[in-house]
Write an enzyme that holds these catalytic residues in place. Structure first.
Site, PDB file in Angstrom:
ATOM      1  CD  GLN A 223      53.421  30.318  20.035  1.00 29.51           C
ATOM      2  OE1 GLN A 223      52.656  30.439  20.993  1.00 29.51           O
ATOM      3  NE2 GLN A 223      53.567  29.187  19.375  1.00 29.51           N
ATOM      4  CD  GLU A 224      59.023  33.486  17.262  1.00 31.17           C
ATOM      5  OE1 GLU A 224      59.788  32.508  17.192  1.00 31.17           O
ATOM      6  OE2 GLU A 224      58.400  33.938  16.285  1.00 31.17           O
TER       7      GLU A 224
END
Length: 321
Positions: A223-224
């Site tokens: 996600q990051e």
């Protein structure tokens, strides 16, 4: 500043004058203090964090050691110019996301009580006198880091008197032998990432060391940064796990673009957030928006970015399961 705070400050000055005839500090010279700080700053992150109990309290101690040799300045809150006793405590804990009050007598009411010094763990606050007018950070073996008085530097010294209060701000350290069982569980339990996942060995290794699901670490990295160790966000977050420079420094991560350092630091951060908030969704919200936002709203903050972030990471975890 309130009347109570002014009174506390006056009591603190009196206590510092009384300490002039107190015991000699274990790290009395600025040269020794600098050497200790340098040794801590140049040690590998895992050595600095796991030297004691292996809990968040050791991270507190590691942070506090960075300020050995900083001069005492009454009312000081800036390490660049000087710190007083409560300024040191507030600075150290703020780097780990804990918002403590400014003055010592209020800090001595934070967290939860510890019955005696025999039960104290590294990272606990030790406060002195009634009303409280001095405070330090316990590091074990009857030693503490504190900013003692005008003319002295932040130093390590014996706990010179029976504390009038001992407070634990961070989660309890693992019991003896718990780290070994965490390691064993972390290598075999559900949550290990699938073969072929980028940086799978780093996620599995950090999970074994710190007791955090490898699948969670992988989902956060996806996600990051999309598993890109060179990623930099517009806000300045860096690397595979998108650590902000200040957060990385507080975790002992010297290079957030190094995947091994980034994953290890993120694992320790997520472990502390899971221990603090007690659920994965709140820990993820704190990772994205900061612990202060979660505390302010007593839950996932009403920020679209944070809510989408939590939903997306949890969805990735469900798909992996």
């Amino acid at each position: 500043m309130s009347i109570a705070e002014v009174t506390s400050r006056i009591s603190q000055i009196k206590a510092q004058l009384a300490l002039l005839s107190g015991p000699v500090a274990a790290t009395g010279s600025s040269g020794a203090a600098f050497a200790g700080a340098l040794q801590d700053a140049t040690a590998p992150p895992t050595a600095r964090i796991t030297a004691g109990t292996g809990g968040v309290g050791d991270q507190v101690v590691a942070n506090a050691r960075k300020y050995l040799g900083v001069p005492y300045v009454w009312g000081g809150t800036d390490p660049a110019t000087g710190l007083d006793c409560s300024g040191l405590v507030q600075q150290v804990y703020s780097e780990l996301g804990y918002d403590l009050p400014r003055v010592s007598y209020q800090q001595a009411q934070a967290g939860r009580p510890v019955a005696s010094l025999a039960e104290a763990q590294p990272g606990d606050l030790v406060a002195f006198n009634s009303p409280v007018n001095h405070i330090g950070i316990y590091i074990g073996d009857n030693q503490m880091i504190h900013a003692p008085r005008p003319g002295k530097d932040v130093e390590i010294s014996p706990v010179y008197a029976t504390p009038s209060a001992i407070r634990r701000i961070v989660p309890d350290a693992p019991a003896a032998g718990a780290l070994g069982s965490i390691g064993a569980i972390g290598t075999t339990a559900p949550g290990r990432v699938a073969a072929g996942t980028p940086y799978a060995s780093l996620f599995d290794g950090a999970a074994a060391r710190h007791g955090v699901s490898a699948a969670l670490l992988s989902a956060v990295a996806k996600q990051e940064s999309g598993y890109d160790p060179r990623a930099t966000s517009p806000a300045g977050a860096q690397g595979l796990m998108q650590l902000m420079p200040g957060t990385a420094q507080g975790l002992g991560v010297t290079n957030a673009y190094d995947p091994a350092q980034a994953v290890d630091g993120a694992a320790r951060l997520l472990k502390s957030l899971l221990d603090r908030f007690g659920s994965t969704d709140l820990a993820l919200a704190a990772y994205n928006a900061g612990p202060g936002a979660v505390l302010k709203y007593d839950g996932i903050p009403p920020y679209a970015e944070t809510q989408n972030y939590v939903t997306s990471v949890l969805s990735t975890l469900e798909a992996a399961a």
